[in-house]
Design an enzyme around this catalytic site. Sequence first.
Site, PDB file in Angstrom:
ATOM      1  N   ASP A  36       8.356   8.450  -5.920  1.00 18.01           N
ATOM      2  CA  ASP A  36       9.566   9.237  -5.655  1.00 18.01           C
ATOM      3  C   ASP A  36       9.915   9.230  -4.167  1.00 18.01           C
ATOM      4  OD1 ASP A  36       7.588  10.802  -4.574  1.00 18.01           O
ATOM      5  OD2 ASP A  36       8.337  12.681  -5.409  1.00 18.01           O
TER       6      ASP A  36
ATOM      7  N   HIS B   8      -6.028  -5.596  -2.877  1.00 19.81           N
ATOM      8  CA  HIS B   8      -6.866  -5.726  -1.678  1.00 19.81           C
ATOM      9  C   HIS B   8      -7.092  -7.175  -1.264  1.00 19.81           C
ATOM     10  CE1 HIS B   8      -8.573  -1.373  -2.120  1.00 19.81           C
ATOM     11  NE2 HIS B   8      -7.339  -1.408  -1.667  1.00 19.81           N
TER      12      HIS B   8
ATOM     13  N   GLU C 118       3.376  14.052   3.604  1.00 23.07           N
ATOM     14  CA  GLU C 118       2.322  13.123   3.177  1.00 23.07           C
ATOM     15  C   GLU C 118       1.985  12.086   4.247  1.00 23.07           C
ATOM     16  OE1 GLU C 118       3.715  11.198  -0.399  1.00 23.07           O
ATOM     17  OE2 GLU C 118       3.810  13.093  -1.491  1.00 23.07           O
TER      18      GLU C 118
ATOM     19  N   ASP D 276      -3.752 -13.883  -3.480  1.00 23.34           N
ATOM     20  CA  ASP D 276      -4.437 -14.725  -4.470  1.00 23.34           C
ATOM     21  C   ASP D 276      -5.601 -13.953  -5.088  1.00 23.34           C
ATOM     22  OD1 ASP D 276      -6.417 -14.661  -2.543  1.00 23.34           O
ATOM     23  OD2 ASP D 276      -5.990 -16.667  -1.778  1.00 23.34           O
TER      24      ASP D 276
ATOM     25  N   ARG E  13       0.823  -1.208   0.000  1.00 15.33           N
ATOM     26  CA  ARG E  13       0.000   0.000   0.000  1.00 15.33           C
ATOM     27  C   ARG E  13       0.866   1.270   0.000  1.00 15.33           C
ATOM     28  NH1 ARG E  13      -4.299   2.995   3.844  1.00 15.33           N
ATOM     29  NH2 ARG E  13      -5.633   3.612   2.117  1.00 15.33           N
TER      30      ARG E  13
ATOM     31  N   HIS F  17       0.593   4.368  -2.607  1.00 11.70           N
ATOM     32  CA  HIS F  17       0.408   5.772  -2.202  1.00 11.70           C
ATOM     33  C   HIS F  17       1.538   6.641  -2.729  1.00 11.70           C
ATOM     34  CE1 HIS F  17      -2.906   5.882   1.010  1.00 11.70           C
ATOM     35  NE2 HIS F  17      -3.040   4.778   0.319  1.00 11.70           N
ATOM     36  N   ASP F  18       2.752   6.131  -2.636  1.00 11.31           N
ATOM     37  CA  ASP F  18       3.895   6.895  -3.117  1.00 11.31           C
ATOM     38  C   ASP F  18       3.712   7.259  -4.591  1.00 11.31           C
ATOM     39  OD1 ASP F  18       6.396   8.120  -2.953  1.00 11.31           O
ATOM     40  OD2 ASP F  18       7.416   6.331  -3.699  1.00 11.31           O
TER      41      ASP F  18
ATOM     42  N   GLY G 153       5.212  11.091  -9.072  1.00  4.97           N
ATOM     43  CA  GLY G 153       4.990   9.654  -9.001  1.00  4.97           C
ATOM     44  C   GLY G 153       5.742   8.960  -7.895  1.00  4.97           C
TER      45      GLY G 153
ATOM     46  N   ASP H 269      -9.554  -9.730   2.906  1.00  3.98           N
ATOM     47  CA  ASP H 269      -9.797 -11.106   2.479  1.00  3.98           C
ATOM     48  C   ASP H 269      -9.646 -11.976   3.721  1.00  3.98           C
ATOM     49  OD1 ASP H 269      -9.651 -13.730   1.703  1.00  3.98           O
ATOM     50  OD2 ASP H 269      -7.985 -13.461   0.300  1.00  3.98           O
TER      51      ASP H 269
ATOM     52  N   PRO I 120      -7.387   8.368  -4.559  1.00  5.55           N
ATOM     53  CA  PRO I 120      -8.767   7.897  -4.737  1.00  5.55           C
ATOM     54  C   PRO I 120      -9.352   7.472  -3.393  1.00  5.55           C
ATOM     55  CG  PRO I 120      -7.187   6.288  -5.596  1.00  5.55           C
ATOM     56  CD  PRO I 120      -6.403   7.520  -5.235  1.00  5.55           C
TER      57      PRO I 120
ATOM     58  N   ASN J 100      -3.889   8.484   6.433  1.00  5.89           N
ATOM     59  CA  ASN J 100      -2.690   7.695   6.735  1.00  5.89           C
ATOM     60  C   ASN J 100      -2.952   6.579   7.734  1.00  5.89           C
ATOM     61  OD1 ASN J 100      -2.987   8.899   9.176  1.00  5.89           O
ATOM     62  ND2 ASN J 100      -0.967   9.838   9.252  1.00  5.89           N
TER      63      ASN J 100
HETATM   64  C1  HEM Z   1      -8.516   1.800  -6.626  1.00  2.00           C
HETATM   65  C2  HEM Z   1      -8.394   2.684  -5.683  1.00  2.00           C
HETATM   66  C3  HEM Z   1      -8.072   2.321  -4.260  1.00  2.00           C
HETATM   67  C4  HEM Z   1      -8.745   2.737  -3.171  1.00  2.00           C
HETATM   68  C5  HEM Z   1      -9.949   3.669  -3.146  1.00  2.00           C
HETATM   69  C6  HEM Z   1      -8.117   2.132  -2.025  1.00  2.00           C
HETATM   70  C7  HEM Z   1      -8.511   2.321  -0.725  1.00  2.00           C
HETATM   71  C8  HEM Z   1      -8.015   1.647   0.363  1.00  2.00           C
HETATM   72  C9  HEM Z   1      -8.478   1.807   1.712  1.00  2.00           C
HETATM   73  C10 HEM Z   1      -9.578   2.750   2.150  1.00  2.00           C
HETATM   74  C11 HEM Z   1      -7.779   0.944   2.494  1.00  2.00           C
HETATM   75  C12 HEM Z   1      -7.971   0.690   3.977  1.00  2.00           C
HETATM   76  C13 HEM Z   1      -7.325   1.717   4.838  1.00  2.00           C
HETATM   77  C14 HEM Z   1      -7.727   1.478   6.262  1.00  2.00           C
HETATM   78  O1  HEM Z   1      -8.919   1.600   6.548  1.00  2.00           O
HETATM   79  O2  HEM Z   1      -6.858   1.142   7.078  1.00  2.00           O
HETATM   80  C15 HEM Z   1      -6.851   0.255   1.642  1.00  2.00           C
HETATM   81  C16 HEM Z   1      -5.965  -0.686   2.071  1.00  2.00           C
HETATM   82  C17 HEM Z   1      -5.046  -1.309   1.262  1.00  2.00           C
HETATM   83  N1  HEM Z   1      -4.842  -1.064  -0.075  1.00  2.00           N
HETATM   84 FE1  HEM Z   1      -6.001   0.086  -1.269  1.00  2.00          FE
HETATM   85  N2  HEM Z   1      -7.082   1.358  -2.431  1.00  2.00           N
HETATM   86  C18 HEM Z   1      -7.004   1.436  -3.794  1.00  2.00           C
HETATM   87  C19 HEM Z   1      -6.070   0.829  -4.601  1.00  2.00           C
HETATM   88  C20 HEM Z   1      -5.038   0.048  -4.138  1.00  2.00           C
HETATM   89  C21 HEM Z   1      -3.939  -0.426  -4.949  1.00  2.00           C
HETATM   90  C22 HEM Z   1      -3.736  -0.079  -6.409  1.00  2.00           C
HETATM   91  C23 HEM Z   1      -3.153  -1.191  -4.150  1.00  2.00           C
HETATM   92  C24 HEM Z   1      -1.884  -1.929  -4.491  1.00  2.00           C
HETATM   93  C25 HEM Z   1      -1.637  -2.474  -5.654  1.00  2.00           C
HETATM   94  C26 HEM Z   1      -3.765  -1.207  -2.841  1.00  2.00           C
HETATM   95  C27 HEM Z   1      -3.298  -1.908  -1.768  1.00  2.00           C
HETATM   96  C28 HEM Z   1      -3.838  -1.872  -0.504  1.00  2.00           C
HETATM   97  C29 HEM Z   1      -3.374  -2.712   0.584  1.00  2.00           C
HETATM   98  C30 HEM Z   1      -2.306  -3.787   0.505  1.00  2.00           C
HETATM   99  C31 HEM Z   1      -4.122  -2.349   1.703  1.00  2.00           C
HETATM  100  C32 HEM Z   1      -3.988  -2.906   3.124  1.00  2.00           C
HETATM  101  C33 HEM Z   1      -2.974  -2.101   3.890  1.00  2.00           C
HETATM  102  C34 HEM Z   1      -2.648  -2.667   5.256  1.00  2.00           C
HETATM  103  O3  HEM Z   1      -3.313  -3.571   5.733  1.00  2.00           O
HETATM  104  O4  HEM Z   1      -1.667  -2.199   5.846  1.00  2.00           O
HETATM  105  N3  HEM Z   1      -4.893  -0.428  -2.866  1.00  2.00           N
HETATM  106  N4  HEM Z   1      -7.009   0.703   0.344  1.00  2.00           N
HETATM  107  C1  NAG Z   2      -1.047  10.225  10.727  1.00  3.08           C
HETATM  108  O1  NAG Z   2      -1.375  11.587  10.803  1.00  3.08           O
HETATM  109  C2  NAG Z   2      -1.464  12.094  12.099  1.00  3.08           C
HETATM  110  C3  NAG Z   2      -1.887  13.553  11.995  1.00  3.08           C
HETATM  111  O2  NAG Z   2      -2.879  13.716  11.032  1.00  3.08           O
HETATM  112  C4  NAG Z   2      -0.106  11.931  12.803  1.00  3.08           C
HETATM  113  O3  NAG Z   2      -0.213  12.379  14.136  1.00  3.08           O
HETATM  114  C5  NAG Z   2       0.325  10.468  12.777  1.00  3.08           C
HETATM  115  O4  NAG Z   2       1.628  10.338  13.290  1.00  3.08           O
HETATM  116  C6  NAG Z   2       0.319   9.941  11.355  1.00  3.08           C
HETATM  117  N1  NAG Z   2       0.603   8.501  11.336  1.00  3.08           N
HETATM  118  C7  NAG Z   2       1.655   7.985  10.680  1.00  3.08           C
HETATM  119  C8  NAG Z   2       1.762   6.495  10.699  1.00  3.08           C
HETATM  120  O5  NAG Z   2       2.464   8.655  10.091  1.00  3.08           O
END
Ligand code: HEM
Ligand code: NAG
Length: 321
Positions: free
Chosen positions: A76, A193, A90, A253, A60, A64-65, A74, A246, A163, A96
């Site tokens: 970076d 996801h 960021e 998978d 993730r 984001h990066d 992009g 999942d 997004p 975050n």
């Molecule tokens: C299509 C647009 C996308 C949206 C709107 C989106 C949104 C999100 C959101 C809301 C979360 C959960 C954050 C939380 O509640 O903690 C999440 C988690 C995650 N996303 Fe996405 N995501 C998108 C695309 C992607 C892409 C392209 C990837 C990687 C190829 C990705 C990989 C992940 C992963 C691995 C997590 C789990 C992170 C963790 O458990 O630490 N996502 N995403």
């Molecule tokens: C997320 O943002 C908050 C402030 O909006 C900050 O205090 C916190 O350290 C940040 N978390 C991470 C993992 O960087």
Amino acid sequence: MAIITALLISSLLIFSVPFPANALSLNYYDETCPGAEAIITKAVKEATTSDKKVPAALLRMHFHDCFIRVDNQGCDASILLSSVGKNTAEKDGPPNVSLHAFYVIHDAKKQIEALCPGVVSCADILALAARDSVALSGGPTWDVPKGRKDGRISKASETIQMPAPTFNLSQLQQSFSQRGLSMDDLVALSGGHTLGFAHCSSFRNRIHFFNTTHDIDPSLHPSFAASLKSICPINNKMKNAGTTMDPSSTTFDNTYFKLILQRKSLFSSDQALLTSPKTKDLVSKFASSQKAFSKAFVKSMIKMSSITGGQEVRKDCNMVN
Ligand code: HEM
Ligand SMILES: *[C@@H]1O[C@H](CO)[C@@H](O)[C@H](O)[C@H]1NC(C)=O
Ligand SMILES: *[C@@H]1O[C@H](CO)[C@@H](O)[C@H](O)[C@H]1NC(C)=O
Ligand SMILES: *[C@@H]1O[C@H](CO)[C@@H](O)[C@H](O)[C@H]1NC(C)=O
């Protein structure tokens, strides 16, 4: 006249490409730091041994990066920069909540700096760590083109360009196309996801006050919606409440696509992939073929991680040189 034209063209180029893309290649560090990739792979592996959440975090983080800033610096490593003085970076910006495991990149960077100082960019380390995270989770592996440079700008205010999980298909399409990515890339990359965790805040729009006529998003499977409501009650006070995306495994998978078809995916943005015939067909294809998904995911990951525009090789991933 020719000079004026040349000046005009070059200034146009400068304005339209404020951060020119970095030239990437597979053998970029072959001469200068051949040991780098093995260090990263080992760092990801060791961190995952003590914390199973690391691969999801790194995948993730790389996404984001690459996505923050539509003006295309992009991938970076801007996501790794710390806030300095009045500038909130960021990583301290609003969405975050699930970004973590930054230490894995910093650990790898320290070891690599000891071996070949000033050579390997933080952006490349993150791209490689994302690849290793997928492979280590049982997903596909691939050769990562390298040569990314690290950026010097990181602003929390720009994370709103990400997004959102509430996005519909046209909003997702716009977000991806602004970065040169297609609908095919959107569907394949959403398969990320299959790993990781989501907090209640990321899907609460679907289970409480969905709209004026429905409390619950009718596109959610009813018993699944009920279980989400019990995990995330309206007056939820548990900061870390949520669920894995999942629940069946921590393996990389194609289950994510099966869950979408069962109406058991968490975000509106996941469910939205069924709202056009083209994206729906891809979801069905990936749900029935792990191989087709893996192939498409690799292709789109390479495309996403080639959005570049940084300027330097940072010495410390936390701060600009
Ligand atoms: C299509 C647009 C996308 C949206 C709107 C989106 C949104 C999100 C959101 C809301 C979360 C959960 C954050 C939380 O509640 O903690 C999440 C988690 C995650 N996303 Fe996405 N995501 C998108 C695309 C992607 C892409 C392209 C990837 C990687 C190829 C990705 C990989 C992940 C992963 C691995 C997590 C789990 C992170 C963790 O458990 O630490 N996502 N995403
Ligand atoms: C997320 O943002 C908050 C402030 O909006 C900050 O205090 C916190 O350290 C940040 N978390 C991470 C993992 O960087
Ligand atoms: C998607 O959401 C945007 C912004 O809310 C809205 O303007 C647009 O009509 C929606 N598109 C569809 C197809 O629902
Ligand atoms: C609420 O959402 C459902 C399902 O998307 C839709 O059928 C209904 O028309 C919506 N109601 C309002 C008032 O927008």
